[in-house]
Design an enzyme around this catalytic site. Structure first.
Site, PDB file in Angstrom:
ATOM      1  N   HIS A  44      -4.739 -17.055  -4.660  1.00 18.36           N
ATOM      2  CA  HIS A  44      -6.000 -17.087  -4.143  1.00 18.36           C
ATOM      3  C   HIS A  44      -6.867 -17.084  -3.448  1.00 18.36           C
ATOM      4  CE1 HIS A  44      -6.935 -16.160  -7.874  1.00 18.36           C
ATOM      5  NE2 HIS A  44      -8.519 -15.560  -7.050  1.00 18.36           N
ATOM      6  N   ASP A  45      -7.126 -18.710  -3.811  1.00 17.03           N
ATOM      7  CA  ASP A  45      -8.492 -19.275  -3.272  1.00 17.03           C
ATOM      8  C   ASP A  45      -7.612 -20.139  -2.742  1.00 17.03           C
ATOM      9  OD1 ASP A  45      -9.821 -17.259  -4.931  1.00 17.03           O
ATOM     10  OD2 ASP A  45      -9.709 -18.954  -6.158  1.00 17.03           O
ATOM     11  N   ASP A  80      -5.553 -10.540 -15.425  1.00 16.02           N
ATOM     12  CA  ASP A  80      -6.072 -11.558 -14.939  1.00 16.02           C
ATOM     13  C   ASP A  80      -7.727 -11.607 -16.278  1.00 16.02           C
ATOM     14  OD1 ASP A  80      -8.333 -13.473 -13.603  1.00 16.02           O
ATOM     15  OD2 ASP A  80      -6.814 -13.109 -11.657  1.00 16.02           O
ATOM     16  N   ASP A  83      -3.635   4.550   2.455  1.00 16.09           N
ATOM     17  CA  ASP A  83      -5.572   4.154   2.947  1.00 16.09           C
ATOM     18  C   ASP A  83      -5.930   2.400   3.190  1.00 16.09           C
ATOM     19  OD1 ASP A  83      -5.328   2.764   0.306  1.00 16.09           O
ATOM     20  OD2 ASP A  83      -6.375   3.131  -0.723  1.00 16.09           O
ATOM     21  N   GLU A  99      -7.794 -21.307 -15.802  1.00 21.18           N
ATOM     22  CA  GLU A  99      -7.654 -22.068 -15.076  1.00 21.18           C
ATOM     23  C   GLU A  99      -9.273 -23.036 -15.478  1.00 21.18           C
ATOM     24  OE1 GLU A  99      -9.707 -21.014 -10.516  1.00 21.18           O
ATOM     25  OE2 GLU A  99     -10.522 -19.551 -11.692  1.00 21.18           O
ATOM     26  N   ASP A 154      -9.302 -16.466 -15.749  1.00 23.47           N
ATOM     27  CA  ASP A 154     -10.426 -17.729 -14.785  1.00 23.47           C
ATOM     28  C   ASP A 154     -11.703 -18.339 -15.199  1.00 23.47           C
ATOM     29  OD1 ASP A 154     -11.377 -16.703 -11.279  1.00 23.47           O
ATOM     30  OD2 ASP A 154     -12.849 -15.854 -12.737  1.00 23.47           O
ATOM     31  N   ASP A 205       0.964  -0.830   0.101  1.00 25.81           N
ATOM     32  CA  ASP A 205       0.053   0.369   0.154  1.00 25.81           C
ATOM     33  C   ASP A 205       1.252   1.704  -0.262  1.00 25.81           C
ATOM     34  OD1 ASP A 205      -1.987   1.838   0.499  1.00 25.81           O
ATOM     35  OD2 ASP A 205      -2.188   1.180   2.901  1.00 25.81           O
ATOM     36  N   ASP A 246      -2.151  -1.068  -3.773  1.00 24.73           N
ATOM     37  CA  ASP A 246      -2.055  -0.679  -5.359  1.00 24.73           C
ATOM     38  C   ASP A 246      -0.545  -0.503  -6.298  1.00 24.73           C
ATOM     39  OD1 ASP A 246       0.083   0.985  -4.548  1.00 24.73           O
ATOM     40  OD2 ASP A 246      -1.954   2.138  -2.472  1.00 24.73           O
ATOM     41  N   ASN A 280      -0.568   4.337  -0.680  1.00 21.15           N
ATOM     42  CA  ASN A 280      -0.800   6.178   0.609  1.00 21.15           C
ATOM     43  C   ASN A 280      -0.882   5.234   1.623  1.00 21.15           C
ATOM     44  OD1 ASN A 280      -2.813   4.321  -0.325  1.00 21.15           O
ATOM     45  ND2 ASN A 280      -3.777   5.765  -2.109  1.00 21.15           N
TER      46      ASN A 280
HETATM   47  O1  TEU Z   1     -12.105 -19.079  -9.132  1.00 19.81           O
HETATM   48  C1  TEU Z   1     -12.735 -20.055  -9.107  1.00 19.81           C
HETATM   49  C2  TEU Z   1     -13.309 -21.363  -8.422  1.00 19.81           C
HETATM   50  O2  TEU Z   1     -14.211 -22.267  -8.514  1.00 19.81           O
HETATM   51  C3  TEU Z   1     -13.510 -20.725  -7.480  1.00 19.81           C
HETATM   52  O3  TEU Z   1     -14.759 -21.161  -6.792  1.00 19.81           O
HETATM   53  C4  TEU Z   1     -12.562 -21.594  -6.094  1.00 19.81           C
HETATM   54  O4  TEU Z   1     -13.497 -23.197  -6.484  1.00 19.81           O
HETATM   55  C5  TEU Z   1     -12.852 -21.569  -5.501  1.00 19.81           C
HETATM   56  O5  TEU Z   1     -12.911 -20.110  -4.303  1.00 19.81           O
HETATM   57  C6  TEU Z   1     -12.253 -22.175  -3.720  1.00 19.81           C
HETATM   58  O6  TEU Z   1     -12.508 -22.274  -2.487  1.00 19.81           O
HETATM   59  C7  TEU Z   1     -11.707 -18.225  -9.489  1.00 19.81           C
HETATM   60  C8  TEU Z   1     -11.556 -17.310  -8.680  1.00 19.81           C
HETATM   61  O7  TEU Z   1      -9.834 -17.098  -8.571  1.00 19.81           O
HETATM   62  C9  TEU Z   1     -11.759 -16.898  -7.862  1.00 19.81           C
HETATM   63  O8  TEU Z   1     -10.680 -15.370  -6.742  1.00 19.81           O
HETATM   64  C10 TEU Z   1     -13.358 -16.033  -8.051  1.00 19.81           C
HETATM   65  O9  TEU Z   1     -13.592 -15.498  -7.042  1.00 19.81           O
HETATM   66  C11 TEU Z   1     -13.336 -16.248  -9.382  1.00 19.81           C
HETATM   67  O10 TEU Z   1     -13.163 -17.008 -10.035  1.00 19.81           O
HETATM   68  C12 TEU Z   1     -15.058 -16.067  -9.251  1.00 19.81           C
HETATM   69  O11 TEU Z   1     -14.497 -15.576 -10.840  1.00 19.81           O
HETATM   70 CA    CA Z   2      -2.974   2.282  -1.304  1.00 15.65          CA
END
Ligand code: TEU
Ligand code: CA
Length: 572
Positions: free
Chosen positions: A320-321, A98, A25, A258, A200, A21, A29, A23
């Site tokens: 990130h999931d 993405d 907030d 994905e 995605d 980050d 970013d 700035n």
């Molecule tokens: O994720 C696809 C997806 O199937 C997710 O639901 C994932 O399997 C689940 O979160 C696991 O707990 C993609 C992106 O990576 C995710 O961040 C998005 O929320 C999703 O698509 C919708 O765009």
């Molecule tokens: Ca920021």
């Protein structure tokens, strides 16, 4: 084997909201990312994948896009993005974006127009249906984020489909105008100079014909909504071949889909050299099933065999999931450093493009917040909301915590200071309290840290293309905690030995590796310089050996008997 820059790449995923980050907030970013480019090039990765940075009301942190050619206000401006691209390229770093085109935000002008009336020219850009009898949703599909996958639009009396949140209506890919609009947008980004797309849920864009009800599992209390046939429907390959013809083949860029719900054979169909669709895909088999160690090996072998000579592989253990890889595949307690180093050794020497996720290079772990108020993810919050009337908060949290997506989304840990050096303000999500010990600043000071191990491996991989292009074959046991494999090319050969456990192991190497192998990268600072027939492996020991010229293995190169024996190791 045709060499290409993208086959040699190591990709580092940035979740911009949680990276840096600039700035105060509390929200990461683009200027924050720019300030970290020197760090990233010091580390030695090649490509940055940015999770969505487009205009978005942030129902799903940017995966709900309301303007594909705009930048999210909280992240900066298009001028900031242009500067990021220039500064990254100056340092030899590439950027992939993405591409979220299964759905838009309900605030995207396309959807606003589509919703405005049944006769809107954009009505058919989304998937609208009449209610089922009794006003019920058109079918029984469950949204990924809980509840029906259909939302009633009161004004028109029709439902629209949303496989994710109700603020993420699905686009209708059967409509050629939708496809053209998406292709135009992709060209626009490519002309700007980006180096590729991560796509995605791209295998969900073709919908099951007729949108049929999904079978309800038998039992006393059948659920109202159940997961439908979302992935890999007939027509998906035609759509991707068209996207390739119209857009992808015109650029020397990287693509990675994905792709959920495939195995090695059906996965290959998306990326086979002769199929003209995508260049790469994420294989979730290993991420979901590989916690069981022999299964991980089996899957690596299977995917390698299926892809060999036919398509290019990739490998990833977190994003990130998902939970943090050291918490899931290693040990985030006493063996955190050793197990994180073992995982790094695996990712950077196994066949396929490694996709790293921010923070794994310092061994960041899952988080354990006590209150639902500290969680931010819509998936987690909706699941909690659905259960809280019937169950205790503690029970729900205990069940959801380990698998939840926020494990990966706590801010990047740069320093031991307040806000983990991520922000001088109040971070949008609490930092993991363990940043006092686990942070980039401390790791840089310690040559035995996870961070230096990543850095050394990245440099080593870059200098030794056998680790990219070489053959792979498993060595020795298929059961037990030790996973060993060989990566071999014409000029040199590498043996990787991973003790995927907290137990010390007496390991006996097959004869052909017993001599002439010297250690080049090890997770313990005191590794033995040479391989020998018997190795005493310490907990989470990970070592890469190189065959010296004149070693028995290299003398056998081209020897038919030696090869087939190696191959059968990989097949078992
Ligand atoms: O994720 C696809 C997806 O199937 C997710 O639901 C994932 O399997 C689940 O979160 C696991 O707990 C993609 C992106 O990576 C995710 O961040 C998005 O929320 C999703 O698509 C919708 O765009
Ligand atoms: Ca920021």
């Amino acid at each position: 084997m045709e060499r290409s820059w993208w086959k040699e790449a190591v990709v580092y995923q940035i979740y911009p909201r949680s990276y840096a980050d600039s700035n105060g907030d509390g929200i990461g970013d683009i200027p924050g990312i720019i300030a970290k480019l020197d760090y990233l090039s010091w580390l030695g990765v090649d490509v940055l994948w940015l999770s969505p940075i487009y205009r978005s009301p942030n129902d799903d942190n940017g995966y709900d896009i309301s303007g594909y050619q705009d930048i999210m206000g909280e992240f900066g401006t298009m001028a900031d993005f242009d500067r990021l691209l220039t500064e990254a390229h100056k340092r030899g770093l590439k950027i992939i974006m993405d591409l979220v085109v299964n759905h838009t935000s309900d605030e995207h002008p396309w959807f606003v127009e589509s919703r405005s009336s049944k006769s809107s020219p954009k009505r058919d850009w989304y998937i609208w249906r009449q209610p089922h009898s009794g006003g019920k949703p058109p079918n029984n599909w469950l949204s990924h984020f809980s509840g029906s996958a259909w939302e009633l639009d009161a004004a028109s009396g029709e439902y629209y489909l949303h496989l994710f949140s109700r603020k993420q209506p699905d686009l209708n890919w059967e409509n050629p105008a939708v496809r053209k609009a998406v292709y135009d947008m992709m060209h626009w980004w490519y002309r700007k100079g980006i180096d590729g797309f991560r796509m995605d849920v791209i295998n969900m864009i073709a919908k099951a014909s007729g949108l049929p009800d999904a079978p309800v599992p038998p039992g006393p209390n059948p659920p109202e909504f159940v997961p439908g046939p979302y992935c890999n429907n007939p027509g998906i390959h035609d759509l991707l071949k068209e996207m390739n013809r119209e857009v992808l083949r015109h650029y020397d860029a990287m693509t990675v889909g994905e792709i959920h719900g495939v195995n090695a054979v059906t996965g290959l169909e998306y990326v086979a050299y002769d199929s003209a669709e995508l260049k790469g895909l994420f294989q979730f088999n290993i991420m979901y099933e590989g916690k069981d160690q022999p299964r991980l090996r089996q899957l690596v072998n299977e995917w390698y065999q299926a892809f060999k000579g036919r398509g290019w592989n990739s490998i990833t253990l977190n994003n990130h999931d998902s939970p943090r890889e050291v918490s899931k595949f290693g040990d985030d307690g006493p063996w955190r450093v050793e197990s994180a180093k073992l995982i790094a050794t695996f990712l950077l020497t196994a066949p396929g493009i490694p996709y790293l996720y921010q923070g794994e290079e310092i061994g960041m772990t899952n988080v354990s917040f006590d209150s639902i108020d500290d969680y931010r993810d819509i998936e987690m919050l909706n699941r909690y909301r659905d259960r809280i009337a019937r169950e205790s908060a503690d029970k729900i949290l205990a069940e959801l915590r380990q698998g939840c997506r926020d494990n990966a989304r706590t801010p990047m840990q740069w320093t031991a200071g307040p806000g983990a050096g991520f922000s001088t303000g109040t971070p949008w999500m609490k930092v993991n309290p363990n940043h006092s010990a686990i942070n980039v600043e401390a790791a840089k000071e310690d040559q035995n840290s996870v961070l230096w191990h990543y850095k050394n491996l990245l440099a080593f991989r870059k200098a030794n293309p056998e680790l990219v292009y070489g053959d792979y074959c498993q060595v020795g046991d298929t059961e037990g905690p030790v996973y060993a494999y060989e990566r071999s090319g014409e000029k040199s050969s590498y043996l990787v030995i991973l003790n995927w456990s907290a137990q010390p192991v007496d390991y006996v190497l097959p004869d052909r590796f017993a001599k002439g192998y010297s250690c080049v990268i090890a997770s313990y600072p005191t590794a033995k310089p040479q391989a020998s027939k018997r190795l005493v492996l310490r907990p989470w020991d990970a070592c890469v050996y190189r065959a010296q010229a004149g070693s028995s293995r290299l003398d056998q190169a081209g020897n038919e008997e030696g090869r087939s024996r190696n191959d059968s190791d990989g097949n078992r």
